[in-house]
Motif scaffolding. Sequence first.
Motif, PDB file in Angstrom:
ATOM      1  N   LYS A 394     -16.680  21.518  98.439  1.00 43.98           N
ATOM      2  CA  LYS A 394     -18.071  21.702  98.858  1.00 43.98           C
ATOM      3  C   LYS A 394     -18.854  22.540  97.866  1.00 43.98           C
ATOM      4  O   LYS A 394     -20.009  22.262  97.575  1.00 43.98           O
ATOM      5  N   ALA A 395     -18.230  23.592  97.341  1.00 41.31           N
ATOM      6  CA  ALA A 395     -18.931  24.488  96.425  1.00 41.31           C
ATOM      7  C   ALA A 395     -18.918  23.979  94.988  1.00 41.31           C
ATOM      8  O   ALA A 395     -19.893  24.143  94.256  1.00 41.31           O
ATOM      9  N   GLU A 396     -17.813  23.339  94.557  1.00 39.93           N
ATOM     10  CA  GLU A 396     -17.657  22.973  93.157  1.00 39.93           C
ATOM     11  C   GLU A 396     -17.492  21.467  92.934  1.00 39.93           C
ATOM     12  O   GLU A 396     -17.388  21.032  91.795  1.00 39.93           O
ATOM     13  N   GLY A 397     -17.436  20.696  94.010  1.00 39.65           N
ATOM     14  CA  GLY A 397     -17.170  19.269  93.880  1.00 39.65           C
ATOM     15  C   GLY A 397     -18.367  18.398  94.177  1.00 39.65           C
ATOM     16  O   GLY A 397     -19.051  17.910  93.282  1.00 39.65           O
ATOM     17  N   ILE A 398     -18.660  18.220  95.443  1.00 40.37           N
ATOM     18  CA  ILE A 398     -19.734  17.311  95.833  1.00 40.37           C
ATOM     19  C   ILE A 398     -21.099  17.913  95.528  1.00 40.37           C
ATOM     20  O   ILE A 398     -21.275  19.129  95.486  1.00 40.37           O
ATOM     21  N   ILE A 399     -22.062  17.032  95.308  1.00 42.44           N
ATOM     22  CA  ILE A 399     -23.473  17.424  95.263  1.00 42.44           C
ATOM     23  C   ILE A 399     -24.073  16.824  96.518  1.00 42.44           C
ATOM     24  O   ILE A 399     -24.382  15.623  96.585  1.00 42.44           O
ATOM     25  N   ALA A 400     -24.215  17.648  97.538  1.00 41.62           N
ATOM     26  CA  ALA A 400     -24.373  17.192  98.915  1.00 41.62           C
ATOM     27  C   ALA A 400     -25.552  16.246  99.128  1.00 41.62           C
ATOM     28  O   ALA A 400     -25.447  15.284  99.891  1.00 41.62           O
ATOM     29  N   ASP A 401     -26.678  16.492  98.465  1.00 40.60           N
ATOM     30  CA  ASP A 401     -27.874  15.702  98.734  1.00 40.60           C
ATOM     31  C   ASP A 401     -27.937  14.401  97.929  1.00 40.60           C
ATOM     32  O   ASP A 401     -28.851  13.595  98.132  1.00 40.60           O
ATOM     33  N   LEU A 402     -26.986  14.201  97.025  1.00 41.49           N
ATOM     34  CA  LEU A 402     -26.956  12.953  96.264  1.00 41.49           C
ATOM     35  C   LEU A 402     -26.121  11.911  96.996  1.00 41.49           C
ATOM     36  O   LEU A 402     -25.304  12.222  97.863  1.00 41.49           O
ATOM     37  N   SER A 403     -26.323  10.665  96.630  1.00 39.54           N
ATOM     38  CA  SER A 403     -25.619   9.562  97.273  1.00 39.54           C
ATOM     39  C   SER A 403     -24.183   9.463  96.774  1.00 39.54           C
ATOM     40  O   SER A 403     -23.788  10.114  95.798  1.00 39.54           O
ATOM     41  N   VAL A 404     -23.413   8.612  97.439  1.00 37.33           N
ATOM     42  CA  VAL A 404     -22.053   8.331  96.990  1.00 37.33           C
ATOM     43  C   VAL A 404     -22.088   7.793  95.566  1.00 37.33           C
ATOM     44  O   VAL A 404     -21.300   8.211  94.705  1.00 37.33           O
ATOM     45  N   ARG A 405     -22.983   6.875  95.292  1.00 41.79           N
ATOM     46  CA  ARG A 405     -23.092   6.298  93.946  1.00 41.79           C
ATOM     47  C   ARG A 405     -23.356   7.379  92.903  1.00 41.79           C
ATOM     48  O   ARG A 405     -22.692   7.428  91.854  1.00 41.79           O
ATOM     49  N   GLU A 406     -24.322   8.237  93.181  1.00 41.41           N
ATOM     50  CA  GLU A 406     -24.688   9.267  92.210  1.00 41.41           C
ATOM     51  C   GLU A 406     -23.551  10.262  92.001  1.00 41.41           C
ATOM     52  O   GLU A 406     -23.328  10.739  90.876  1.00 41.41           O
ATOM     53  N   ASN A 407     -22.827  10.598  93.065  1.00 41.45           N
ATOM     54  CA  ASN A 407     -21.704  11.511  92.931  1.00 41.45           C
ATOM     55  C   ASN A 407     -20.565  10.898  92.131  1.00 41.45           C
ATOM     56  O   ASN A 407     -19.863  11.601  91.405  1.00 41.45           O
ATOM     57  N   ILE A 408     -20.367   9.597  92.228  1.00 40.61           N
ATOM     58  CA  ILE A 408     -19.294   8.945  91.481  1.00 40.61           C
ATOM     59  C   ILE A 408     -19.590   8.884  89.992  1.00 40.61           C
ATOM     60  O   ILE A 408     -18.714   9.129  89.159  1.00 40.61           O
ATOM     61  N   ILE A 409     -20.828   8.599  89.629  1.00 42.57           N
ATOM     62  CA  ILE A 409     -21.131   8.333  88.203  1.00 42.57           C
ATOM     63  C   ILE A 409     -21.512   9.585  87.416  1.00 42.57           C
ATOM     64  O   ILE A 409     -21.611   9.539  86.192  1.00 42.57           O
ATOM     65  N   ILE A 410     -21.692  10.723  88.094  1.00 41.65           N
ATOM     66  CA  ILE A 410     -22.312  11.871  87.421  1.00 41.65           C
ATOM     67  C   ILE A 410     -21.452  12.431  86.292  1.00 41.65           C
ATOM     68  O   ILE A 410     -21.973  12.863  85.252  1.00 41.65           O
ATOM     69  N   ALA A 411     -20.122  12.437  86.441  1.00 44.62           N
ATOM     70  CA  ALA A 411     -19.268  12.974  85.378  1.00 44.62           C
ATOM     71  C   ALA A 411     -19.289  12.074  84.149  1.00 44.62           C
ATOM     72  O   ALA A 411     -19.340  12.560  83.016  1.00 44.62           O
ATOM     73  N   LEU A 412     -19.242  10.757  84.375  1.00 40.18           N
ATOM     74  CA  LEU A 412     -19.292   9.825  83.240  1.00 40.18           C
ATOM     75  C   LEU A 412     -20.616   9.950  82.506  1.00 40.18           C
ATOM     76  O   LEU A 412     -20.653   9.939  81.269  1.00 40.18           O
TER      77      LEU A 412
END
Length: 555
Positions: A394-412
Motif C-alpha cells: 500500500k505504501a510502496e507498491g500500488i498507486i491507489a488512484d490509478l487504474s489496473v492498466r496504469e499500475n501495470i505499465i508504470i515500471a516499464l
Amino acid sequence: MVHNSENPDQWTTLLLRSKSEKKICFWHILYDFTDNYKNLGKAGGKNMEQNVVLEMRDISKNFTGVRALSHVDFTLRKGEIHALMGENGAGKSTLIKVLTGVHEFESGSIRMADKEKNIINHSPQEAQENGISTVYQEVNLCPNLTVAENLFIGREPRKMGMINWKEMNNRSEKLLESLDIHVPPTQMLDECSVAIQQMIAIARAVDMKCQVLILDEPTSSLDDDEVEKLFVLMRRLRDEGVGIIFVTHFLEQVYAVCDRITVLRNGELVGEYETKDLPRVMLVAKMMGKDFDDLADIKSAHEGKKAEGSVPVIEAEGLGHKGTIKPFNIKINKGEVIGLTGLLGSGRSELVRAIYGADKADCGKLKVNGKEVKINSPLEAMKLGMAYLPEDRKAEGIIADLSVRENIIIALQAKKGMFHPLSRKEMEEAADKYIDMLQIKTASRETPIKSLSGGNQQKVILGRWLLTNPEYLILDEPTRGIDIGTKTEIQKIVLDLADQGMAVTFISSEVEEMLRTCSRMAVLRDGEKVGELEEHELSQSSIMKAIAGGDDKDE
C-alpha cells in the motif's frame, strides 16, 4: 474514545513551535508484557503479588471486526527488565496503546499496585500521571533546545511566573549525575549523540517518578558500545525498583539484559517465561507458532530441480549499508529461488534494498551477470534487469488512484523514459496479458486498483515487474495478508519463473511457504547474514535453530 496516536504526549505539541525543528527518531517506550497465570501457578503466592507493579487481565481489542487482542493477560513486577516478543501483527503495539490510553479496549481490566481501583487511561498524559512513562519511537524532541529544556519542557520550574533557569539547570545536572549521564544540561540537544538523546528521554521519564518504563527498539540505531551504556542505565533503574518493558528484535540483547520474556502471537498470549529457562530456539518456535519437534515432511514443488548451471546473476561481496545491514556476501544464481529467513527486523528487507539501490550501499562490491556495477538508485537497478516487489504494497507498491492498466505499465514506462512513451494499444495489450496470465479479478483494466482485494493488488504489482522482463526478481512478503488460494497461485508463479531461468529472492515470515518455494536460504539475525542452508538442510527445525543462533544447551 479513540485517541490520537500521532501525538501520544500532550507536551510533544509544545516542541513543534519552530519551523527549523526536525524530527529525531526517538524510541518509544513501548509498554507490553504479559503474565500468564497458568505459568505462574502456585509459585506466585502472596510474596509475588506484593512485587507486582502492574496487571492487565483479559484484555481484548477489535478494529472494525479484526481481533487485535484476545483475552490477553500481562503482569509486570517491580525491579525487572521484561522483554516483550512477537512477530509483526502479534499485538505488542496494540497492547501498549491500550495501556497508555491511545486505544480503548472492549473488555478486561488494568490495575496498578498503588491504586485502590482498576484504572482506565484515557490519554497518554493520564497514563503518565498513573506512573507509566512512555517514549515513543516517533516522538519528537526539540533539537534547538538545551538538554535541560528537553528534560523539563512542559513542567519548567518557575519563579514569579517566569522560568527559573538556574533551578532548572541545577535540577537537570543532579538528575543526569544520578543516572551517570555525562552531558552538560546547557548543551544543545542536536549536539548530543543518538544514544545520549535516548538516555535523556529516560531521565525525563524517571524524574516524573515512573513505576513502569516502556522501551521500544531503543538500540536500533546504536553501536555496540552505546548499547552497553544503555544496558548499564537499564540495569541501574531496575535495581532501583523500576519495572522496565523492553521491546526488541535482537535476540542476543534479550538474553543479555532481560529477566523474563513474554511472547504474543496473533493477538494472543503464548506465555511468560524466565529468560534462563527459555532456550533461543524455543523462543523462536513460540514466536513463529511452530513446535520444535514438528518435522512434518513438506515437499517443495520444485524439489530436485537445480539452478541452471549455477550461473550467478547477482554476486555481492562485503556489500552493506551503515545502520541497516552489516556487510554481507551472497550469490544468487539463474533459475533458483533463494529465500531470506530471519525474524522481523533481522535485516531481510535491508539486504535486498542494498542490492537494489533503494538503500545505497556504502561498502563492498556488487556484480550483475559477472560485471561489477555501482547502483545509486532503483531506476539504475531496473535498467540492469532487476525488479523489486516491496513488503508494504500500500505504501510502496500500488498507486491507489490509478487504474489496473496504469499500475501495470508504470515500471516499464519509467524504464523506457519519458521520451519513449508507450502507446495506448501497447498499454492495453500489456495489461490484458497479465490480467489473464495472473488471473487478476477485476471488472476491467480501467478499474482503480484501490477497488481490488489485497491479493489481486499484489498480482497487479507482480505483473508490473514481470512486464519489465527482469533477470532478477525480489519478492518481499508477496503473500502477506492474502487468502490461501491466492498464496498458492503466487507460489506456483514464482516456481514457474525460476523454471524459465529467472533468479528470484523470496522473503516470507511463514516457514512452510519458504520450504515450499525456496531451494536455498540465507539466514539473517540482528542485521547480519549469519549463514546459509542448502536444499538438503531445509526443515522447520533447522531454520528455527539457524534463526535463534546462540549456544543453547537445550537445543
